[in-house]
Design a protein around this motif. Sequence first.
Motif, PDB file in Angstrom:
ATOM      1  N   GLN A   1     -11.182  -1.193  -5.795  1.00 20.08           N
ATOM      2  CA  GLN A   1     -10.670   0.143  -5.531  1.00 20.08           C
ATOM      3  C   GLN A   1     -10.798   1.004  -6.791  1.00 20.08           C
ATOM      4  OE1 GLN A   1      -9.216   0.543  -2.175  1.00 20.08           O
ATOM      5  NE2 GLN A   1     -10.395  -1.357  -2.166  1.00 20.08           N
ATOM      6  N   GLN A   2     -10.736   2.292  -6.589  1.00 16.10           N
ATOM      7  CA  GLN A   2     -10.655   3.204  -7.739  1.00 16.10           C
ATOM      8  C   GLN A   2      -9.282   3.053  -8.357  1.00 16.10           C
ATOM      9  OE1 GLN A   2     -12.023   6.966  -8.287  1.00 16.10           O
ATOM     10  NE2 GLN A   2     -13.882   5.751  -8.543  1.00 16.10           N
ATOM     11  N   SER A   3      -9.216   2.628  -9.620  1.00 16.38           N
ATOM     12  CA  SER A   3      -7.901   2.432 -10.237  1.00 16.38           C
ATOM     13  C   SER A   3      -8.027   2.582 -11.742  1.00 16.38           C
ATOM     14  CB  SER A   3      -7.371   1.036  -9.895  1.00 16.38           C
ATOM     15  OG  SER A   3      -7.953   0.071 -10.751  1.00 16.38           O
ATOM     16  N   PRO A   4      -6.888   2.752 -12.426  1.00 22.42           N
ATOM     17  CA  PRO A   4      -6.957   2.835 -13.894  1.00 22.42           C
ATOM     18  C   PRO A   4      -7.058   1.462 -14.562  1.00 22.42           C
ATOM     19  CG  PRO A   4      -4.688   3.137 -13.168  1.00 22.42           C
ATOM     20  CD  PRO A   4      -5.519   2.962 -11.925  1.00 22.42           C
ATOM     21  N   CYS A   5      -7.188   0.396 -13.781  1.00 22.37           N
ATOM     22  CA  CYS A   5      -7.135  -0.964 -14.319  1.00 22.37           C
ATOM     23  C   CYS A   5      -8.257  -1.207 -15.331  1.00 22.37           C
ATOM     24  CB  CYS A   5      -7.222  -1.970 -13.177  1.00 22.37           C
ATOM     25  SG  CYS A   5      -7.082  -3.668 -13.735  1.00 22.37           S
ATOM     26  N   VAL A   6      -7.884  -1.567 -16.557  1.00 18.96           N
ATOM     27  CA  VAL A   6      -8.918  -1.769 -17.582  1.00 18.96           C
ATOM     28  C   VAL A   6      -9.705  -3.061 -17.323  1.00 18.96           C
ATOM     29  CG1 VAL A   6      -7.598  -0.519 -19.313  1.00 18.96           C
ATOM     30  CG2 VAL A   6      -7.437  -2.999 -19.223  1.00 18.96           C
ATOM     31  N   PHE A   7      -9.130  -3.983 -16.606  1.00 17.55           N
ATOM     32  CA  PHE A   7      -9.795  -5.265 -16.340  1.00 17.55           C
ATOM     33  C   PHE A   7     -10.991  -5.111 -15.382  1.00 17.55           C
ATOM     34  CE2 PHE A   7      -5.533  -6.335 -17.632  1.00 17.55           C
ATOM     35  CZ  PHE A   7      -5.657  -7.519 -18.342  1.00 17.55           C
ATOM     36  N   THR A   8     -10.965  -4.036 -14.587  1.00 21.29           N
ATOM     37  CA  THR A   8     -12.006  -3.900 -13.559  1.00 21.29           C
ATOM     38  C   THR A   8     -12.869  -2.672 -13.777  1.00 21.29           C
ATOM     39  OG1 THR A   8     -10.396  -2.757 -12.162  1.00 21.29           O
ATOM     40  CG2 THR A   8     -10.684  -5.121 -11.788  1.00 21.29           C
ATOM     41  N   GLU A   9     -12.786  -2.090 -14.962  1.00 20.20           N
ATOM     42  CA  GLU A   9     -13.556  -0.881 -15.224  1.00 20.20           C
ATOM     43  C   GLU A   9     -15.055  -1.179 -15.131  1.00 20.20           C
ATOM     44  OE1 GLU A   9     -12.537   1.083 -18.916  1.00 20.20           O
ATOM     45  OE2 GLU A   9     -14.332   2.327 -18.640  1.00 20.20           O
ATOM     46  N   GLY A  10     -15.726  -0.387 -14.334  1.00 19.13           N
ATOM     47  CA  GLY A  10     -17.175  -0.526 -14.222  1.00 19.13           C
ATOM     48  C   GLY A  10     -17.633  -1.769 -13.489  1.00 19.13           C
ATOM     49  N   ILE A  11     -16.709  -2.455 -12.878  1.00 22.04           N
ATOM     50  CA  ILE A  11     -17.047  -3.709 -12.189  1.00 22.04           C
ATOM     51  C   ILE A  11     -17.710  -3.388 -10.862  1.00 22.04           C
ATOM     52  CG2 ILE A  11     -15.100  -4.255 -10.671  1.00 22.04           C
ATOM     53  CD1 ILE A  11     -14.698  -6.758 -12.472  1.00 22.04           C
ATOM     54  N   LYS A  12     -18.452  -4.354 -10.285  1.00 21.73           N
ATOM     55  CA  LYS A  12     -19.144  -4.034  -9.046  1.00 21.73           C
ATOM     56  C   LYS A  12     -18.173  -3.831  -7.886  1.00 21.73           C
ATOM     57  CE  LYS A  12     -20.608  -8.789  -8.172  1.00 21.73           C
ATOM     58  NZ  LYS A  12     -21.721  -9.630  -7.774  1.00 21.73           N
ATOM     59  N   SER A  13     -18.662  -3.194  -6.836  1.00 21.16           N
ATOM     60  CA  SER A  13     -17.760  -2.748  -5.782  1.00 21.16           C
ATOM     61  C   SER A  13     -17.291  -3.880  -4.878  1.00 21.16           C
ATOM     62  CB  SER A  13     -18.435  -1.664  -4.947  1.00 21.16           C
ATOM     63  OG  SER A  13     -19.601  -2.202  -4.365  1.00 21.16           O
ATOM     64  N   GLN A  14     -18.069  -4.952  -4.804  1.00 22.40           N
ATOM     65  CA  GLN A  14     -17.672  -6.106  -3.982  1.00 22.40           C
ATOM     66  C   GLN A  14     -17.652  -7.342  -4.870  1.00 22.40           C
ATOM     67  OE1 GLN A  14     -17.581  -7.023  -0.428  1.00 22.40           O
ATOM     68  NE2 GLN A  14     -17.267  -4.918   0.213  1.00 22.40           N
ATOM     69  N   LEU A  15     -16.560  -8.086  -4.848  1.00 24.74           N
ATOM     70  CA  LEU A  15     -16.497  -9.350  -5.580  1.00 24.74           C
ATOM     71  C   LEU A  15     -16.208 -10.481  -4.607  1.00 24.74           C
ATOM     72  CD1 LEU A  15     -16.107  -7.526  -8.144  1.00 24.74           C
ATOM     73  CD2 LEU A  15     -14.561  -9.275  -8.981  1.00 24.74           C
ATOM     74  N   TYR A  16     -16.688 -11.666  -4.955  1.00 23.49           N
ATOM     75  CA  TYR A  16     -16.454 -12.837  -4.112  1.00 23.49           C
ATOM     76  C   TYR A  16     -15.704 -13.855  -4.959  1.00 23.49           C
ATOM     77  CZ  TYR A  16     -17.768 -16.141  -0.353  1.00 23.49           C
ATOM     78  OH  TYR A  16     -17.762 -17.023   0.706  1.00 23.49           O
ATOM     79  N   LEU A  17     -14.477 -14.180  -4.576  1.00 21.63           N
ATOM     80  CA  LEU A  17     -13.651 -15.099  -5.372  1.00 21.63           C
ATOM     81  C   LEU A  17     -12.852 -16.022  -4.451  1.00 21.63           C
ATOM     82  CD1 LEU A  17     -12.074 -12.690  -8.055  1.00 21.63           C
ATOM     83  CD2 LEU A  17     -13.983 -14.271  -8.407  1.00 21.63           C
ATOM     84  N   PRO A  18     -12.458 -17.188  -4.952  1.00 23.14           N
ATOM     85  CA  PRO A  18     -11.614 -18.058  -4.134  1.00 23.14           C
ATOM     86  C   PRO A  18     -10.126 -17.732  -4.268  1.00 23.14           C
ATOM     87  CG  PRO A  18     -12.278 -19.229  -6.123  1.00 23.14           C
ATOM     88  CD  PRO A  18     -12.873 -17.837  -6.217  1.00 23.14           C
ATOM     89  N   VAL A  19      -9.401 -17.929  -3.164  1.00 22.93           N
ATOM     90  CA  VAL A  19      -7.943 -17.934  -3.224  1.00 22.93           C
ATOM     91  C   VAL A  19      -7.475 -19.356  -2.908  1.00 22.93           C
ATOM     92  CG1 VAL A  19      -7.556 -15.536  -2.540  1.00 22.93           C
ATOM     93  CG2 VAL A  19      -7.711 -17.301  -0.769  1.00 22.93           C
ATOM     94  N   ALA A  20      -6.299 -19.701  -3.387  1.00 27.32           N
ATOM     95  CA  ALA A  20      -5.709 -21.005  -3.085  1.00 27.32           C
ATOM     96  C   ALA A  20      -4.209 -20.877  -3.301  1.00 27.32           C
ATOM     97  CB  ALA A  20      -6.297 -22.089  -3.990  1.00 27.32           C
ATOM     98  N   HIS A  21      -3.500 -20.574  -2.223  1.00 26.98           N
ATOM     99  CA  HIS A  21      -2.056 -20.377  -2.370  1.00 26.98           C
ATOM    100  C   HIS A  21      -1.356 -20.466  -1.021  1.00 26.98           C
ATOM    101  CE1 HIS A  21      -3.674 -16.170  -1.756  1.00 26.98           C
ATOM    102  NE2 HIS A  21      -2.833 -16.288  -0.756  1.00 26.98           N
ATOM    103  N   ALA A  22      -0.040 -20.649  -1.081  1.00 27.49           N
ATOM    104  CA  ALA A  22       0.792 -20.610   0.130  1.00 27.49           C
ATOM    105  C   ALA A  22       1.627 -19.341   0.172  1.00 27.49           C
ATOM    106  CB  ALA A  22       1.722 -21.826   0.180  1.00 27.49           C
ATOM    107  N   GLU A  23       1.914 -18.782  -1.019  1.00 27.39           N
ATOM    108  CA  GLU A  23       2.766 -17.588  -1.082  1.00 27.39           C
ATOM    109  C   GLU A  23       1.983 -16.453  -1.732  1.00 27.39           C
ATOM    110  OE1 GLU A  23       6.932 -18.460  -2.405  1.00 27.39           O
ATOM    111  OE2 GLU A  23       6.246 -20.531  -2.363  1.00 27.39           O
ATOM    112  N   GLY A  24       1.162 -15.782  -0.940  1.00 36.62           N
ATOM    113  CA  GLY A  24       0.316 -14.734  -1.508  1.00 36.62           C
ATOM    114  C   GLY A  24       0.335 -13.439  -0.725  1.00 36.62           C
ATOM    115  N   ARG A  25       1.241 -13.330   0.223  1.00 34.82           N
ATOM    116  CA  ARG A  25       1.290 -12.118   1.068  1.00 34.82           C
ATOM    117  C   ARG A  25       2.050 -11.027   0.326  1.00 34.82           C
ATOM    118  NH1 ARG A  25       5.077 -10.641   5.062  1.00 34.82           N
ATOM    119  NH2 ARG A  25       5.950 -12.751   5.002  1.00 34.82           N
TER     120      ARG A  25
END
Lengths: 798, 272
Positions: free
Chosen positions: B144-168
């Motif tokens: 998303q468009q955000s001020p987050c410095v961690f994702t500045e200039g990052i590509k628009s789609q990322l593919y990552l794994p999740v692994a959790h029971a409490e993530g809602r």
Amino acid sequence: MSSNVNECQILNADDDELMRISREGTLSLNLDEMHAIQAHFAKLQRNPTDVELETIAQTWSEHCVHKTFKSLILYTEDGKDTEKIDGLFPTYIQRATEEINKPWCVSVFVDNAGIIEFDDTYNLVFKVETHNHPSAIEPYGGAGTGIGGVIRDSLGTGLGAKPILNTDVFCFGLPDTPYQELPKGTLHPKRVFKGVVAGVRDYGNRMGIPTANGAILFDTRYTANPLVFCGNVGLIPIDRCDKSVEPGDLVVAVGGRTGRDGIHGATFSSAELDDTSENLGSVVQIGNPIMEKKIVDALLQARDLNLYRSITDCGAGGFSSAVGEMGEDTGAEVHLENVPLKYEGLAPWEIWLSEAQERMVIAVPPENIEKLMQICEAEMVEATVLGNFTNSQRLQVFYEGEIVADLDMQFLHKGLPQHVKKATWSIPQHPEMSSRDEQTEDYTEDLLRLLACPNIASKEHVIRQYDHEVQGGIVVKPLVGIENDGPSDACVLTPIIGNQDAVIVSNGINPKYSDVDPYISAASAIDEALRNIVAVGGSIEKTALLDNFCWGNPDKPDRLGALVRAAKACYDIATAYGTPFISGKDSLYNEYRDTTTGEQRAIPSTLLISAISVLSDVGKVVTMDVKKPGNLIYAVGNTFAELGGSHYFSIHGYIGNNAPIVRTEEGRLTMQRLSSAIDKGLVRSCHDCSEGGIGVAAAEMAFAGGYGLSLNLNTIPTGEKIIYNDFLLFSESNSRFLVEVEPQKQSDFEDHMAEVPIGCLGSVTDNPTFTVIGIDGEQVINTSIGILKSSWQTPLHT
Amino acid sequence: MKPNVLVLRTAGTNCDAETDVAFQLAGANTALVHIQNLISSKVDLSTFHILAIPGGFSYGDDIAAGILLAVEMKHKLRSALEKFVADGKLIIGICNGFQVLVRTGLLPGVEISDNGNADITQRSTLAMNTSAKFECRWVELETQQSPCVFTEGIKSQLYLPVAHAEGRFTAPPDILAELESHKQIVFRYDRSSKISSGNSNYPNNPNGSDADIAGICDRTGRIFGLMPHPERFLTKWNHPRWTREDLPDEGDGLAIFRNAVDYADSLLCPVS
């Protein structure tokens, strides 16, 4: 004698009295063993204390010393001459490994897990355990502590390995068993299934260890005796693989506190279950994975600083086994009042035997104790000095200043009389099933039914509950293909992130063949485990095996005869393939007795073979999903009319007699050439043929890859003339694969495989249809990959 | 001088090693530090530029995911943390770390109350997945468009794994509206690639998060939390389909760590 300790009156006991003492104390000692103990104490002119008798019972339990595998067996096959076998383990398992003599085997059968070489810095340890009896009574706790226990085996190997992978293989009763058919006092298979999965999930996930290889099998004979196999692979620095104990070293307990949980687990597991076993809740341990994680965190730091000289886990038998084993060559002195307790009121023998979880024992040179305590404190783990190792050759246990056990190590570890057991085997005859070619021209329905068999159907619902990504190294996951949901043959991991050195782990298990011949079942389990290694690109030249036998009561000659057959196969096949055993374990007495009707049930003779292999270039790995329309599909390895014990016969109500044998000369060549073809990049995908034969393997490759297949049965290479479509489609002959090859690499592939029987069955199609042409040129299967996949995915979806 | 990253550990942390590797690959100096060593002042938080709270089951996730570590941080490290934030340094919480940041109130952000005090209260939560179980799967993320410095200039789609029971991820409507208006939503689970049945976007949205939220930042963009695991996709071999797709050698996750290290390098480290 104080009120804390009781004297056991055995000196003047007659045989009936001796057996009463054994039975009522859950000691699981037989009369010969009770006699040996009586004679030993007669020489000392005193009775043993309860602590001493319990210590001997734990140390001599089937669980701890595997006496069946060491017993002298008088074996008769089909009424022929009796063969004397002086120990199944030395004769068939250990000898195979010695003869194969692989230089990369670092430590076999001596430590808590086997060790093989990995790279220039690390070795690998691998151990598989069972936790069957506890899981039958309390599935969640039993399975959780099963995985917890095997993780501690890795941590207790050498000076401690970092756990990097869990495996899990379960055998349950049929999920749709009607409640009224449940044996008295047993839990419904669905409840056992759910509890076991949750137990393994919650323990493994919390420990941060990926669970990425396994299997789930169903058979009505597992209803009262479910099987829970838990495995762990660990990574250990090359210079941390040896251990020793010096007199003067401190006996230090690290981890959880001691309570009354799990007392008699070792001896309990050496008895049959019956309809009252559900009342034995206190023999099942209670797990706390975060405690175990803290122990791993603390001890691996201490290991790297060389703060201790030896380590083992408190498993079956608790401190009695752990300290008894570590001090076998020296002697040890332990003061039980030092043991931190969960609550007051434990008798000395209970403290000594408790199987409370998450405890390790280490041997610490006195000069290192302060530093060790600092590390444990920083990681919030309790560590306690219990005593020290001595040079007395005795195991001496004190409680509040009083000696409560004083045992000769020699007697404790070598005094067990060898059992002599009878074993018989005769080949059963089952009704034979004939081909259904005369009744049907279409096998689509049969294929769909096979894919929906619970043993074959997708286990995605279970697999996704395990964290198979943690530690960031799993590079071939349990589910593969275009939608990440096809059944992978093996898991591949790179323990060092970014490094190309990889570990492959797989398993083979086929108890259905035991109904025909346990020899064939064992041989096929080895072949299957190795096929799975080869199918992802591994080589059998660098593969080691683990054997886990789960059997019925070995005191019954027919059960033991089956065990002899399986052990013989282990030797024959392992030596022919050159794949050594590095570790193993047995769980016997998996039988159920209804105390009112006297009805007796045994599990099918079940051998799990786990395989571990090392690969130097992860980039060469292939997966089982078809990759591209236009590519060719080859069958590799000869098909025979071997459907005895097959799933195809099973869905039609037959067992049959011609179970798939292993032809090691051909099998070895096939696997060697195929590994090399994959290494040369000639293969795009590869899947082994196992349950359901070529038909099921082809369907799985197709729907995993998201493309259709157009195949012809006439080009299947066969080792004998087969004139039936169903036999070609569903035979479960060993050492066979389906392989996808790009058309431009066809001649290279064929040249490379020249000495191996291969046949091009057809090709991958853009169109998502799955069609098979039969012997007469007529279509025998015509369906879509969507229908195949849905049939495979639906049965165990929830 | 390379930026210093503190990878926080405690009982039950279990993604610390791979998080450590990710920051090293991104060019940082890293240290795995047990929280006891921060509490006892053996280690000084102010010597670090980035604080990473990795995944795992801190203290067994007893009571609820991340809550005990959050309480410990709020009560035993409060002033050090407040100074760390005030100095404009970076914090990332992954999976269990995100749960911790939400429970401390550091995400979605600290409110300044009328009397001028920073009010650290929890204003959103990560609840049990709607599937009611732990799940491990790969998900497509929409940046998303955000001020987050961690994702500045990052590509628009990322593919990552999740692994959790409490993530809602869930929050009251006003908080969700605030997140939207301040562009604090950093990642959403993919809402396009599959036709979802009814209102459910499962399994694309693997846990049933409100507004398909997978990760958020505070208003400054310097505190970032997400359920997916970027440290588990550092090389192409982590990708579940690397045997069938043509992929770059570097995994999608590494850019997040590199952004953090580059930011710290340019703004926080004195020029040597």
